[in-house]
Design an enzyme around this catalytic site. Structure first.
Site, PDB file in Angstrom:
ATOM      1  N   GLY A  76       0.803  -1.224   0.000  1.00 14.63           N
ATOM      2  CA  GLY A  76       0.000   0.000   0.000  1.00 14.63           C
ATOM      3  C   GLY A  76       0.828   1.263   0.000  1.00 14.63           C
ATOM      4  N   ILE A 137      15.631  -7.229   8.762  1.00 14.05           N
ATOM      5  CA  ILE A 137      16.472  -8.412   8.957  1.00 14.05           C
ATOM      6  C   ILE A 137      17.593  -8.447   7.918  1.00 14.05           C
ATOM      7  CG2 ILE A 137      14.626  -9.773  10.017  1.00 14.05           C
ATOM      8  CD1 ILE A 137      14.517 -11.405   7.370  1.00 14.05           C
ATOM      9  N   ASP A 138      17.380  -7.823   6.761  1.00 18.47           N
ATOM     10  CA  ASP A 138      18.353  -7.899   5.656  1.00 18.47           C
ATOM     11  C   ASP A 138      19.634  -7.111   5.938  1.00 18.47           C
ATOM     12  OD1 ASP A 138      16.270  -9.221   4.482  1.00 18.47           O
ATOM     13  OD2 ASP A 138      15.805  -7.662   3.016  1.00 18.47           O
ATOM     14  N   ARG A 283      11.878 -13.719  10.992  1.00 14.98           N
ATOM     15  CA  ARG A 283      11.387 -12.396  11.387  1.00 14.98           C
ATOM     16  C   ARG A 283      10.736 -12.394  12.767  1.00 14.98           C
ATOM     17  NH1 ARG A 283       9.236 -10.055   5.972  1.00 14.98           N
ATOM     18  NH2 ARG A 283       7.307  -9.755   7.130  1.00 14.98           N
TER      19      ARG A 283
HETATM   20  O1  F6P Z   1      12.858  -7.110   3.710  1.00 14.88           O
HETATM   21  C1  F6P Z   1      12.580  -8.049   4.682  1.00 14.88           C
HETATM   22  C2  F6P Z   1      12.092  -9.344   4.063  1.00 14.88           C
HETATM   23  O2  F6P Z   1      11.905 -10.282   5.105  1.00 14.88           O
HETATM   24  C3  F6P Z   1      12.996  -9.903   2.977  1.00 14.88           C
HETATM   25  O3  F6P Z   1      14.124 -10.584   3.498  1.00 14.88           O
HETATM   26  C4  F6P Z   1      12.032 -10.792   2.234  1.00 14.88           C
HETATM   27  O4  F6P Z   1      12.435 -10.950   0.883  1.00 14.88           O
HETATM   28  C5  F6P Z   1      10.743 -10.024   2.315  1.00 14.88           C
HETATM   29  O5  F6P Z   1      10.840  -9.154   3.426  1.00 14.88           O
HETATM   30  C6  F6P Z   1       9.512 -10.881   2.457  1.00 14.88           C
HETATM   31  O6  F6P Z   1       8.385 -10.061   2.414  1.00 14.88           O
HETATM   32  P1  F6P Z   1       6.925 -10.543   2.804  1.00 14.88           P
HETATM   33  O7  F6P Z   1       6.762 -10.340   4.281  1.00 14.88           O
HETATM   34  O8  F6P Z   1       6.041  -9.646   2.029  1.00 14.88           O
HETATM   35  O9  F6P Z   1       6.785 -11.986   2.433  1.00 14.88           O
END
Ligand code: F6P
Length: 358
Positions: A76, A137-138, A283
């Site tokens: 969004g 986390i990245d 996460r």
């Molecule tokens: O940017 C953080 C992250 O966890 C990335 O490592 C991963 O590619 C992405 O978000 C996943 O996103 P979503 O929560 O939309 O699946």
């Protein structure tokens, strides 16, 4: 002074620790009135605006909790907000107005590079006083050595490598662990070193499958009949393809490279292989002490910036100090693993293969 705080983008461990630190410093340190806006900018879009007054009562017991008590979203974009039936509309003016309806004097935005860039655009357009706090986390936010959440993700990924190690050794298998990292290999690199992986594949270093297999054969020659491969989700396949999955809403995200590697390795070496995709486990959960410490330092420093009237800044960690950097520079791009990174040197010194041609 009335201060707002929101969490934006994908969640991670340590967000609540930042919120708590912001509350303690703002309310007790400076006597500010603090509002926690719900679900990133979505709370500013609703009428009435949805926000909770943050006090010691409404933030009690959250330091060690994963997730975010405020909620968040990585969907969004206010400037291209999806509408039912397809297409997008610009809803930035409503969000900008939401800040003013709440009577805010300043806002602390907790986000990754993408969210912070959007918040900055809103701030410039709407006259907001914004201070950013990096989380992801990245660990790919520019100008900061730590982003909140990374340490916890590395701990979880390392534990996964440890667990895979024993089962790999018991069965003489090649275990592939696919970890997150949208366009940056920090999680794979650190967990690979910490867990004693044999091969680490990251998007910053193009690899050849022949070299990955050569490492597995080399181990066999010295009597090690199992191997551990950690691969970042954003690594391209040997044919140069990025592997993604598309969900029911048409949103695509990384996923699938681990299986490709495991199958190729099995085909080429004859080894039995298995793949584990760690996904969102990285996460969640309780933040590590390091994430709590950095989150607390960032929360306090962000409120100090607000109190000094220093806006359009992001708090950052550099050389064991919290510093303030221009938000414009912090959001100008992402930080990838530098090819001179000390961890790359360490990994090579340990004999970890990056699948480079030999
Ligand atoms: O940017 C953080 C992250 O966890 C990335 O490592 C991963 O590619 C992405 O978000 C996943 O996103 P979503 O929560 O939309 O699946």
């Amino acid at each position: 002074m009335r201060l707002g705080v929101l969490t934006s983008g994908g969640d991670c461990a340590g967000l609540n620790a930042i919120i708590r630190a912001v509350m303690l410093r703002a309310v007790y340190g400076y006597g500010m009135e603090l509002y926690g806006i719900h679900e990133a900018t979505h709370g500013l879009l609703r009428r009435p605006v949805t926000a909770t007054r943050l006090t010691s009562d409404t933030t009690r017991g959250i330091l060690h909790l994963g997730g975010t008590i405020l909620g968040t979203t990585n969907r969004g974009n206010p400037f291209a907000y999806p509408v039912e039936g397809g297409g997008t509309v610009d809803r930035s003016a409503e969000i900008i107005q939401g800040y003013h309806e709440l009577g805010l004097d300043a806002l602390i935005g907790i986000g990754g590079d993408g969210s912070l860039a959007i918040l900055r655009k809103l701030a410039l357009a709407g006259g907001w006083n914004l201070v950013g706090v990096p989380k992801t986390i990245d660990n790919d936010v520019n100008l900061t050595e730590h982003a909140v959440g990374h340490s916890t993700a590395v701990e979880i990924a390392t534990e996964a490598v440890d667990r895979l190690h024993v089962t790999a050794a018991s069965h003489n298998r090649v275990m592939v662990l696919e970890v997150m990292g949208r366009d940056a290999g920090y999680i794979a690199l650190s967990a690979g070193i910490a867990g004693g992986a044999d091969v680490v594949l990251i998007p910053e270093i193009p690899y050849r499958i022949e070299s990955v297999c050569a490492k597995i054969e080399e181990r066999r020659r010295i009597g090690r009949n199992f191997s551990l491969i950690v691969v970042a989700e954003s690594v391209k396949s040997p044919e140069g393809m990025v592997h993604t999955v598309t969900d029911a809403h048409g949103q695509s995200r990384y996923g699938g490279i681990g299986r490709v590697i495991a199958e190729e390795v099995a085909k080429r070496t004859g080894a039995e292989s298995r793949v584990t995709v760690l996904g969102h486990v990285q996460r969640g959960g309780s933040p590590t002490p390091l994430d709590r410490v950095v989150a607390s330092a960032f929360g306090v420093a962000a409120v100090d910036l607000v109190a000094r009237g220093e806006f359009d800044r992001m708090v950052a960690w550099q050389d064991r100090k919290v510093v303030a950097v221009p938000l414009a520079e912090a959001t100008a791009g992402t930080r990838a693993v530098d090819l001179n990174d000390t961890l790359l040197h360490t990994a090579r010194g340990l004999g970890i293969s990056f699948g480079e041609p030999v």
